[in-house]
Design a protein around this motif. Sequence first.
Motif, PDB file in Angstrom:
ATOM      1  N   ILE A   1     -14.135  24.375 120.313  1.00  0.00           N
ATOM      2  CA  ILE A   1     -13.573  23.098 120.768  1.00  0.00           C
ATOM      3  C   ILE A   1     -12.565  22.583 119.750  1.00  0.00           C
ATOM      4  CG2 ILE A   1     -14.142  20.731 121.430  1.00  0.00           C
ATOM      5  CD1 ILE A   1     -17.071  21.771 121.785  1.00  0.00           C
ATOM      6  N   GLN A   2     -11.385  22.201 120.221  1.00  0.00           N
ATOM      7  CA  GLN A   2     -10.386  21.561 119.353  1.00  0.00           C
ATOM      8  C   GLN A   2     -10.238  20.102 119.759  1.00  0.00           C
ATOM      9  OE1 GLN A   2      -9.178  24.926 120.434  1.00  0.00           O
ATOM     10  NE2 GLN A   2     -10.104  25.508 118.489  1.00  0.00           N
ATOM     11  N   ILE A   3     -10.408  19.223 118.779  1.00  0.00           N
ATOM     12  CA  ILE A   3     -10.236  17.788 119.035  1.00  0.00           C
ATOM     13  C   ILE A   3      -9.115  17.284 118.137  1.00  0.00           C
ATOM     14  CG2 ILE A   3     -11.357  15.533 118.921  1.00  0.00           C
ATOM     15  CD1 ILE A   3     -14.014  17.016 119.371  1.00  0.00           C
ATOM     16  N   MET A   4      -8.050  16.779 118.755  1.00  0.00           N
ATOM     17  CA  MET A   4      -6.877  16.353 117.981  1.00  0.00           C
ATOM     18  C   MET A   4      -6.533  14.899 118.276  1.00  0.00           C
ATOM     19  SD  MET A   4      -6.084  19.013 116.252  1.00  0.00           S
ATOM     20  CE  MET A   4      -4.487  18.632 115.554  1.00  0.00           C
ATOM     21  N   PRO A   5      -5.939  14.207 117.284  1.00  0.00           N
ATOM     22  CA  PRO A   5      -5.472  12.842 117.560  1.00  0.00           C
ATOM     23  C   PRO A   5      -4.406  12.887 118.655  1.00  0.00           C
ATOM     24  CG  PRO A   5      -4.696  13.633 115.414  1.00  0.00           C
ATOM     25  CD  PRO A   5      -5.683  14.625 115.913  1.00  0.00           C
ATOM     26  N   GLN A   6      -4.411  11.902 119.540  1.00  0.00           N
ATOM     27  CA  GLN A   6      -3.420  11.868 120.619  1.00  0.00           C
ATOM     28  C   GLN A   6      -2.012  11.890 120.042  1.00  0.00           C
ATOM     29  OE1 GLN A   6      -3.804  10.424 124.168  1.00  0.00           O
ATOM     30  NE2 GLN A   6      -5.955   9.841 124.189  1.00  0.00           N
ATOM     31  N   ALA A   7      -1.114  12.571 120.762  1.00  0.00           N
ATOM     32  CA  ALA A   7       0.252  12.751 120.269  1.00  0.00           C
ATOM     33  C   ALA A   7       0.950  11.417 120.034  1.00  0.00           C
ATOM     34  CB  ALA A   7       1.048  13.598 121.259  1.00  0.00           C
ATOM     35  N   ALA A   8       0.617  10.406 120.835  1.00  0.00           N
ATOM     36  CA  ALA A   8       1.294   9.118 120.725  1.00  0.00           C
ATOM     37  C   ALA A   8       0.831   8.315 119.510  1.00  0.00           C
ATOM     38  CB  ALA A   8       1.057   8.311 121.996  1.00  0.00           C
ATOM     39  N   LEU A   9      -0.288   8.701 118.920  1.00  0.00           N
ATOM     40  CA  LEU A   9      -0.839   7.906 117.825  1.00  0.00           C
ATOM     41  C   LEU A   9      -0.424   8.426 116.461  1.00  0.00           C
ATOM     42  CD1 LEU A   9      -4.516   7.315 119.015  1.00  0.00           C
ATOM     43  CD2 LEU A   9      -2.549   5.823 119.248  1.00  0.00           C
ATOM     44  N   LEU A  10      -0.336   7.528 115.508  1.00  0.00           N
ATOM     45  CA  LEU A  10      -0.135   7.919 114.122  1.00  0.00           C
ATOM     46  C   LEU A  10      -1.346   8.710 113.650  1.00  0.00           C
ATOM     47  CD1 LEU A  10       1.222   4.650 112.514  1.00  0.00           C
ATOM     48  CD2 LEU A  10       2.458   6.775 112.939  1.00  0.00           C
ATOM     49  N   ASP A  11      -1.115   9.622 112.737  1.00  0.00           N
ATOM     50  CA  ASP A  11      -2.216  10.403 112.182  1.00  0.00           C
ATOM     51  C   ASP A  11      -2.088  10.317 110.661  1.00  0.00           C
ATOM     52  OD1 ASP A  11      -4.028  12.253 111.354  1.00  0.00           O
ATOM     53  OD2 ASP A  11      -2.919  13.988 112.096  1.00  0.00           O
ATOM     54  N   PRO A  12      -2.681   9.292 110.047  1.00  0.00           N
ATOM     55  CA  PRO A  12      -2.484   9.065 108.613  1.00  0.00           C
ATOM     56  C   PRO A  12      -2.912  10.250 107.756  1.00  0.00           C
ATOM     57  CG  PRO A  12      -3.919   7.367 109.585  1.00  0.00           C
ATOM     58  CD  PRO A  12      -3.574   8.319 110.678  1.00  0.00           C
TER      59      PRO A  12
ATOM     60  N   ARG B   1      -0.737  17.699 111.708  1.00  0.00           N
ATOM     61  CA  ARG B   1      -1.738  16.847 112.357  1.00  0.00           C
ATOM     62  C   ARG B   1      -3.118  17.437 112.089  1.00  0.00           C
ATOM     63  NH1 ARG B   1       0.753  12.993 115.366  1.00  0.00           N
ATOM     64  NH2 ARG B   1      -1.061  12.296 116.519  1.00  0.00           N
ATOM     65  N   VAL B   2      -4.067  16.560 111.790  1.00  0.00           N
ATOM     66  CA  VAL B   2      -5.396  17.023 111.406  1.00  0.00           C
ATOM     67  C   VAL B   2      -6.421  16.560 112.434  1.00  0.00           C
ATOM     68  CG1 VAL B   2      -7.158  16.977 109.611  1.00  0.00           C
ATOM     69  CG2 VAL B   2      -4.747  16.914 108.979  1.00  0.00           C
ATOM     70  N   GLY B   3      -7.154  17.499 112.971  1.00  0.00           N
ATOM     71  CA  GLY B   3      -8.213  17.178 113.922  1.00  0.00           C
ATOM     72  C   GLY B   3      -9.477  17.942 113.576  1.00  0.00           C
ATOM     73  N   LYS B   4     -10.364  18.044 114.555  1.00  0.00           N
ATOM     74  CA  LYS B   4     -11.632  18.728 114.307  1.00  0.00           C
ATOM     75  C   LYS B   4     -11.708  20.019 115.090  1.00  0.00           C
ATOM     76  CE  LYS B   4     -13.731  14.882 115.248  1.00  0.00           C
ATOM     77  NZ  LYS B   4     -14.712  13.895 115.675  1.00  0.00           N
ATOM     78  N   ASN B   5     -12.389  20.983 114.518  1.00  0.00           N
ATOM     79  CA  ASN B   5     -12.674  22.230 115.214  1.00  0.00           C
ATOM     80  C   ASN B   5     -14.193  22.370 115.251  1.00  0.00           C
ATOM     81  OD1 ASN B   5     -11.768  24.750 116.386  1.00  0.00           O
ATOM     82  ND2 ASN B   5     -12.672  25.730 114.601  1.00  0.00           N
ATOM     83  N   ILE B   6     -14.762  22.444 116.432  1.00  0.00           N
ATOM     84  CA  ILE B   6     -16.215  22.498 116.560  1.00  0.00           C
ATOM     85  C   ILE B   6     -16.598  23.763 117.312  1.00  0.00           C
ATOM     86  CG2 ILE B   6     -18.246  21.334 117.532  1.00  0.00           C
ATOM     87  CD1 ILE B   6     -16.744  18.700 117.238  1.00  0.00           C
TER      88      ILE B   6
ATOM     89  N   MET C   1      -8.592   7.763 121.342  1.00  0.00           N
ATOM     90  CA  MET C   1      -7.714   8.178 120.245  1.00  0.00           C
ATOM     91  C   MET C   1      -7.508   9.685 120.168  1.00  0.00           C
ATOM     92  SD  MET C   1      -9.294   5.699 117.342  1.00  0.00           S
ATOM     93  CE  MET C   1      -8.278   6.427 116.075  1.00  0.00           C
ATOM     94  N   GLU C   2      -8.300  10.440 120.905  1.00  0.00           N
ATOM     95  CA  GLU C   2      -8.247  11.894 120.724  1.00  0.00           C
ATOM     96  C   GLU C   2      -8.170  12.634 122.060  1.00  0.00           C
ATOM     97  OE1 GLU C   2     -11.042  12.276 116.718  1.00  0.00           O
ATOM     98  OE2 GLU C   2     -12.021  12.024 118.661  1.00  0.00           O
ATOM     99  N   THR C   3      -7.652  13.844 122.003  1.00  0.00           N
ATOM    100  CA  THR C   3      -7.708  14.734 123.157  1.00  0.00           C
ATOM    101  C   THR C   3      -8.516  15.967 122.748  1.00  0.00           C
ATOM    102  OG1 THR C   3      -5.684  15.853 122.475  1.00  0.00           O
ATOM    103  CG2 THR C   3      -5.452  14.049 124.031  1.00  0.00           C
ATOM    104  N   TYR C   4      -9.118  16.639 123.728  1.00  0.00           N
ATOM    105  CA  TYR C   4      -9.871  17.839 123.378  1.00  0.00           C
ATOM    106  C   TYR C   4      -9.528  18.981 124.315  1.00  0.00           C
ATOM    107  CZ  TYR C   4     -12.931  16.810 127.341  1.00  0.00           C
ATOM    108  OH  TYR C   4     -13.410  16.560 128.600  1.00  0.00           O
ATOM    109  N   SER C   5      -9.735  20.193 123.824  1.00  0.00           N
ATOM    110  CA  SER C   5      -9.625  21.370 124.671  1.00  0.00           C
ATOM    111  C   SER C   5     -10.640  22.371 124.136  1.00  0.00           C
ATOM    112  CB  SER C   5      -8.220  21.959 124.603  1.00  0.00           C
ATOM    113  OG  SER C   5      -7.932  22.364 123.292  1.00  0.00           O
ATOM    114  N   PHE C   6     -11.093  23.270 124.985  1.00  0.00           N
ATOM    115  CA  PHE C   6     -12.061  24.257 124.484  1.00  0.00           C
ATOM    116  C   PHE C   6     -11.953  25.559 125.250  1.00  0.00           C
ATOM    117  CE2 PHE C   6     -14.303  21.790 127.713  1.00  0.00           C
ATOM    118  CZ  PHE C   6     -14.926  22.754 128.474  1.00  0.00           C
TER     119      PHE C   6
ATOM    120  N   VAL D   1     -19.088  22.137 112.431  1.00  0.00           N
ATOM    121  CA  VAL D   1     -17.928  21.261 112.509  1.00  0.00           C
ATOM    122  C   VAL D   1     -16.952  21.598 111.381  1.00  0.00           C
ATOM    123  CG1 VAL D   1     -17.132  18.866 112.474  1.00  0.00           C
ATOM    124  CG2 VAL D   1     -19.348  19.426 113.486  1.00  0.00           C
ATOM    125  N   GLY D   2     -15.723  21.878 111.749  1.00  0.00           N
ATOM    126  CA  GLY D   2     -14.683  22.152 110.761  1.00  0.00           C
ATOM    127  C   GLY D   2     -13.424  21.383 111.108  1.00  0.00           C
TER     128      GLY D   2
END
Lengths: 83, 83
Positions: free
Chosen positions: A7-18, A39-44, A73-78, B40-41
């Motif tokens: 699973i990849q969870i990433m901050p939405q493209a429209a949002l800032l990603d500090p 851009r930094v998100g989560k990989n599960i 705030m996030e989108t996911y794909s898996f 989780v990564g």
Amino acid sequence: MKYKANIQIMPQAALLDPQGKAVTQGLQQMGYTSIEQVRVGKNITMEVESDTEAGATAIVDESCKKLLANLIMETYSFSLTLI
Amino acid sequence: MKYKANIQIMPQAALLDPQGKAVTQGLQQMGYTSIEQVRVGKNITMEVESDTEAGATAIVDESCKKLLANLIMETYSFSLTLI
């Protein structure tokens, strides 16, 4: 049957990603000036027991919606692979 | 040419992953008893400017080793696509 979900969870493209911005700046200060738009998100990864691939897809999708991803705030794909 | 890199950074298989354990327990308490072995990564995307794919690979690999991944505790893998 057992499936492995990736699973990849990433901050939405429209949002800032500090966090991504900080990493971009860090890399550029280290001399990697050809890198941008980090851009930094989560990989599960998880293992799911289900009779069918459709069943496993439903379980992973629900767990993303209810717990893993914050859809405001996030989108996911898996993807699923049989193990 | 510009490449998009998709980097996965995961805790090493031999190490405990407390965050993954917490998510596993959370999901099981929510009734998803068919889910186990959650890990989780991080998932990082970036854009890299390079003349060749080999050049882009080298830049991404170096940035993983020097900044993004902690190789004592994590492993990384990545893929590149031309954009």
